[in-house]
Motif scaffolding. Sequence first.
Motif, mmCIF file in Angstrom:
data_model
loop_
_atom_site.group_PDB
_atom_site.id
_atom_site.type_symbol
_atom_site.label_atom_id
_atom_site.label_comp_id
_atom_site.label_asym_id
_atom_site.label_seq_id
_atom_site.Cartn_x
_atom_site.Cartn_y
_atom_site.Cartn_z
ATOM 1 N N GLY A 622 6.748 -16.479 8.081
ATOM 2 C CA GLY A 622 7.732 -15.725 8.918
ATOM 3 C C GLY A 622 7.052 -14.619 9.415
ATOM 4 O O GLY A 622 5.755 -14.758 10.167
ATOM 5 N N ASP A 623 7.695 -13.535 9.641
ATOM 6 C CA ASP A 623 6.976 -12.319 10.233
ATOM 7 C C ASP A 623 5.741 -11.734 9.687
ATOM 8 O O ASP A 623 5.580 -11.367 8.543
ATOM 9 C CB ASP A 623 8.076 -11.040 10.260
ATOM 10 C CG ASP A 623 7.425 -9.907 10.935
ATOM 11 O OD1 ASP A 623 6.634 -9.597 11.657
ATOM 12 O OD2 ASP A 623 8.133 -8.798 10.806
ATOM 13 N N PRO A 624 4.553 -11.932 10.546
ATOM 14 C CA PRO A 624 3.348 -11.363 9.676
ATOM 15 C C PRO A 624 3.454 -10.083 9.293
ATOM 16 O O PRO A 624 2.802 -9.775 8.215
ATOM 17 C CB PRO A 624 2.350 -11.554 10.954
ATOM 18 C CG PRO A 624 3.022 -12.617 11.831
ATOM 19 C CD PRO A 624 4.456 -12.499 11.602
ATOM 20 N N GLU A 625 4.048 -9.177 9.996
ATOM 21 C CA GLU A 625 4.272 -7.748 9.505
ATOM 22 C C GLU A 625 4.901 -7.688 8.059
ATOM 23 O O GLU A 625 4.421 -6.999 7.322
ATOM 24 C CB GLU A 625 4.744 -7.035 10.560
ATOM 25 C CG GLU A 625 4.020 -6.653 11.687
ATOM 26 C CD GLU A 625 4.632 -5.727 12.811
ATOM 27 O OE1 GLU A 625 5.619 -5.240 12.430
ATOM 28 O OE2 GLU A 625 4.167 -5.448 13.875
ATOM 29 N N ARG A 626 5.841 -8.618 7.811
ATOM 30 C CA ARG A 626 6.607 -8.509 6.772
ATOM 31 C C ARG A 626 5.856 -9.116 5.421
ATOM 32 O O ARG A 626 5.890 -8.239 4.505
ATOM 33 C CB ARG A 626 8.034 -9.195 6.858
ATOM 34 C CG ARG A 626 8.875 -9.013 5.472
ATOM 35 C CD ARG A 626 9.280 -7.828 5.243
ATOM 36 N NE ARG A 626 10.205 -7.471 4.140
ATOM 37 C CZ ARG A 626 11.695 -7.756 4.092
ATOM 38 N NH1 ARG A 626 12.128 -7.812 5.442
ATOM 39 N NH2 ARG A 626 12.053 -7.719 3.071
ATOM 40 N N ILE A 627 5.155 -10.033 6.015
ATOM 41 C CA ILE A 627 3.971 -10.530 4.925
ATOM 42 C C ILE A 627 3.218 -9.435 4.542
ATOM 43 O O ILE A 627 2.856 -9.330 3.100
ATOM 44 C CB ILE A 627 3.496 -11.653 5.472
ATOM 45 C CG1 ILE A 627 4.482 -12.844 5.703
ATOM 46 C CG2 ILE A 627 2.309 -12.285 4.476
ATOM 47 C CD1 ILE A 627 3.865 -14.137 6.274
ATOM 48 N N LEU A 628 2.607 -8.927 5.356
ATOM 49 C CA LEU A 628 1.823 -8.024 5.010
ATOM 50 C C LEU A 628 2.177 -6.609 4.312
ATOM 51 O O LEU A 628 1.563 -6.136 3.334
ATOM 52 C CB LEU A 628 0.914 -7.403 6.257
ATOM 53 C CG LEU A 628 -0.069 -8.541 6.944
ATOM 54 C CD1 LEU A 628 -0.589 -7.813 8.373
ATOM 55 C CD2 LEU A 628 -1.154 -9.042 5.935
ATOM 56 N N ALA A 629 3.475 -6.211 4.597
ATOM 57 C CA ALA A 629 4.261 -5.059 3.911
ATOM 58 C C ALA A 629 4.576 -5.787 2.574
ATOM 59 O O ALA A 629 4.427 -4.866 1.605
ATOM 60 C CB ALA A 629 5.487 -4.944 4.679
ATOM 61 N N ASN A 630 4.854 -7.050 2.413
ATOM 62 C CA ASN A 630 5.219 -7.277 0.898
ATOM 63 C C ASN A 630 3.865 -7.290 0.054
ATOM 64 O O ASN A 630 4.034 -7.025 -1.002
ATOM 65 C CB ASN A 630 5.679 -8.764 0.865
ATOM 66 C CG ASN A 630 7.038 -9.113 1.453
ATOM 67 O OD1 ASN A 630 7.887 -7.879 1.915
ATOM 68 N ND2 ASN A 630 7.531 -10.075 1.669
ATOM 69 N N ILE A 631 2.839 -7.549 0.877
ATOM 70 C CA ILE A 631 1.597 -7.591 -0.040
ATOM 71 C C ILE A 631 0.952 -6.153 -0.396
ATOM 72 O O ILE A 631 0.656 -5.838 -1.505
ATOM 73 C CB ILE A 631 0.278 -8.229 0.851
ATOM 74 C CG1 ILE A 631 0.715 -9.899 0.813
ATOM 75 C CG2 ILE A 631 -1.114 -8.107 0.045
ATOM 76 C CD1 ILE A 631 -0.211 -10.784 1.681
ATOM 77 N N ASP A 632 1.180 -5.132 0.701
ATOM 78 C CA ASP A 632 1.001 -3.686 0.317
ATOM 79 C C ASP A 632 1.654 -3.183 -0.848
ATOM 80 O O ASP A 632 1.129 -2.649 -1.520
ATOM 81 C CB ASP A 632 1.077 -3.009 1.801
ATOM 82 C CG ASP A 632 0.176 -3.192 2.777
ATOM 83 O OD1 ASP A 632 -0.816 -4.054 2.267
ATOM 84 O OD2 ASP A 632 0.415 -3.165 3.827
ATOM 85 N N GLU A 633 2.869 -3.644 -0.805
ATOM 86 C CA GLU A 633 3.887 -3.253 -1.990
ATOM 87 C C GLU A 633 3.325 -3.805 -3.081
ATOM 88 O O GLU A 633 3.384 -3.036 -4.146
ATOM 89 C CB GLU A 633 5.487 -3.810 -1.736
ATOM 90 C CG GLU A 633 6.036 -3.286 -2.686
ATOM 91 C CD GLU A 633 7.531 -3.688 -2.423
ATOM 92 O OE1 GLU A 633 8.307 -2.816 -1.938
ATOM 93 O OE2 GLU A 633 7.940 -4.715 -2.779
ATOM 94 N N ALA A 634 2.825 -5.058 -3.325
ATOM 95 C CA ALA A 634 2.375 -5.670 -4.360
ATOM 96 C C ALA A 634 0.992 -5.070 -5.043
ATOM 97 O O ALA A 634 0.643 -4.996 -6.077
ATOM 98 C CB ALA A 634 2.317 -7.103 -4.160
ATOM 99 N N THR A 635 0.360 -4.620 -4.074
ATOM 100 C CA THR A 635 -1.041 -4.215 -4.543
ATOM 101 C C THR A 635 -1.285 -2.557 -4.304
ATOM 102 O O THR A 635 -2.126 -2.059 -4.204
ATOM 103 C CB THR A 635 -2.331 -4.984 -3.764
ATOM 104 O OG1 THR A 635 -1.896 -4.624 -2.224
ATOM 105 C CG2 THR A 635 -2.162 -6.559 -3.659
ATOM 106 N N ALA A 636 -0.141 -1.803 -3.986
ATOM 107 C CA ALA A 636 -0.234 -0.435 -3.843
ATOM 108 C C ALA A 636 -1.011 0.228 -4.985
ATOM 109 O O ALA A 636 -1.453 1.517 -4.845
ATOM 110 C CB ALA A 636 1.213 0.061 -3.531
ATOM 111 N N GLN A 637 -0.867 -0.290 -6.188
ATOM 112 C CA GLN A 637 -1.695 0.477 -7.316
ATOM 113 C C GLN A 637 -2.851 -0.126 -7.712
ATOM 114 O O GLN A 637 -3.649 0.233 -8.777
ATOM 115 C CB GLN A 637 -0.707 0.144 -8.509
ATOM 116 C CG GLN A 637 0.905 0.889 -8.328
ATOM 117 C CD GLN A 637 1.658 0.610 -9.446
ATOM 118 O OE1 GLN A 637 1.264 -0.252 -10.447
ATOM 119 N NE2 GLN A 637 2.896 1.034 -9.642
#
Length: 691
Positions: A622-637
Amino acid sequence: MNERRMATALTIALTMVLSGCSAAAPPDDAPAADDGRVVLPDSEIAQYLDEVPRDSLASVSMQRLADDLVPPTNRWFSGMVFGDEPQPVFPLPLSFALTDGGFSFGVPSVTTQPGLIAAPAVAHIAVDVGAAQTLVTGFDEVSVATAMLDDSDVELGTVTIARGSPIVGYRAAVEHELELGASFEPADEPGVWRARVVDAEYALVAADGELDGQGRTLRLPEGASATWAVVPEGSSVDDIAPLASSPIVGVDVQYSVDGDEALTTLRYRTADDSPTIIGALPHQRENDVATDCALGEVLTTYGSMTLWGGSELSYSVPVSAGSDVETLSSLDLSGISEAERDELVEVLKLEASTIPDLPADTYFGGKALARIATLLSLAHELQQPGIADDLRERLVGELRTWAELDGCESRADRCFVYDPELRGIVGQVPSFGSDEFNDHHFHYGSFIYAAAVASLTDEGQVDEQLVDEQLVDELRPMISLLAADIASSGGESLPTRRAFDPYSGHSWASGFSPFADGNNQESSSEAVAAHHSLALWGAVAGDAALEEQARWMLALESHSARTYYTQFDTTTQPYDGFDRSVVGIVWDGKRDYGTWFSPEPAAILGIQLLPMRPGTSASLAGDPERILANIDEATAQGPAPQFADYLLMYQALAGSEQAELALEAARDLPLSSIDDGNSRSYLLAFIMAQR
């Protein structure tokens, strides 16, 4: 049934004119009401089932279920049936509960906070019919009917609810009184009353009923009906009452798959064949349609539900996987370099030669089988016949053990029994409550996938030379039973499409659903993988009916996964304040940013990704920006402690540049960070294939 060309726009069928407008009729090529398709019926599986040992591994109360019905595990209303006390259920937009004397219902209020969207059950309207006990006497995939019995087991009446219906219908079997927990006042038309409770307005329609002066006691003669319906903002009781006058008696489900679209048609039948009111959720109304005949909207945990007048809800979603078996079973590695091919071969050789003993339960054991299958598929793609032969020999040997119909008579594990009480196939060594019918589609999808890949002798192509027909016939009995457990549509030995909800477009993972928030599903991706496996096996085994049904289920599950788990529109309600970009568990009464096993953000996203087999990743694209946002959220810590491999595979779906970055990281990923259902060779190959 022949495949039919589908309409590209969602259509809501109206058989009457409402407020001076009408919606379009269903497409001429919509699925027929009775198309004759049956998937894995009793007549086909009975010969296999007779050889499987009988055993009930779990005990649960079914005192509220009529004796002649197949136990409805994994349904949106399962909590109302199983257990000592009934749980609330969510037909949507209402919640509904059985009570000591009858039933209660209402429109839950949706509240949103970081990580949680909640709409717990409410009892705005409580109806006491004088019942001493209740008994579910009929159901289909969308609706359920419950008889109210007195202390002499005499039926007083039957209440019916349906998924996507704002109406609760009641038909009296004998003349009696109903005590209402709210006071109703007369509306403009005879036999119609209204009540406002908290922030919701309700219509009561009972043409043959008599309501006392206090508006709280309704007398119904024998055979008469009463219906209650929520009145959405923007409509009035006068708008709602004509469409809510007859109880729903059942909902028919039809589907078709044609090219790149899958069509679902739900036909809501009423007692007098009149139109009713149907609610459409976000995944059903993404196509642009005129809203002239919309009655209003009600907010749910899924998003805003639009209510319409009519008898049918038809909607199409894109088919998310390829139309051939090669796409379903193989990665496209035609674009990789010779150096990369050599790299994959070296890693594959090592992993193929170091396969450990496989677990004996159906979840981890199934994952281990599927892992060997992906290695085998990769060996074919890399044209490594020696490695492929060794892997296939190991995989076929393991499958033959599991596939022995009477295996549990001679050993305590790696075998299946048939539970005659709950009517299903259960692994002798349960895991994650599989003996209580939790997660069967997650577990059995792995076995079915492994059997399909093992039956292909080269590169996933299907023709007379490349399908091992002898192995297909050898594995068919047990694989048919596993497939029937989660996808049968033609018998009494097993339920129809056990976990799949054709209204919601996704599956339910809990067998008994002993929860006040309704049923739930955590791993949308494992559900997608299950339907993908069914489609692949259907194609390999020559079962066209199973293949088409599985492609339909795969399309809907993939679409719902994007709509409600990983790519929901954060700018719409109810997401204001949710402050998360993914959902970990979808319930009917809430949506959680969490999992059953870990609070880690990487786990919450990762459980929506695995196993990322060939043919399933389209549900995540899907939207590449959303994929990266989801990953950023998952790895924020910090770096992901779990599912790091799947996060890198997900990153590769965001474009060729991201795939190159993911590939570099995957090469250095510690072995401990690779899931037990994955492998480094497949991890690298998957990422390479996305560029």
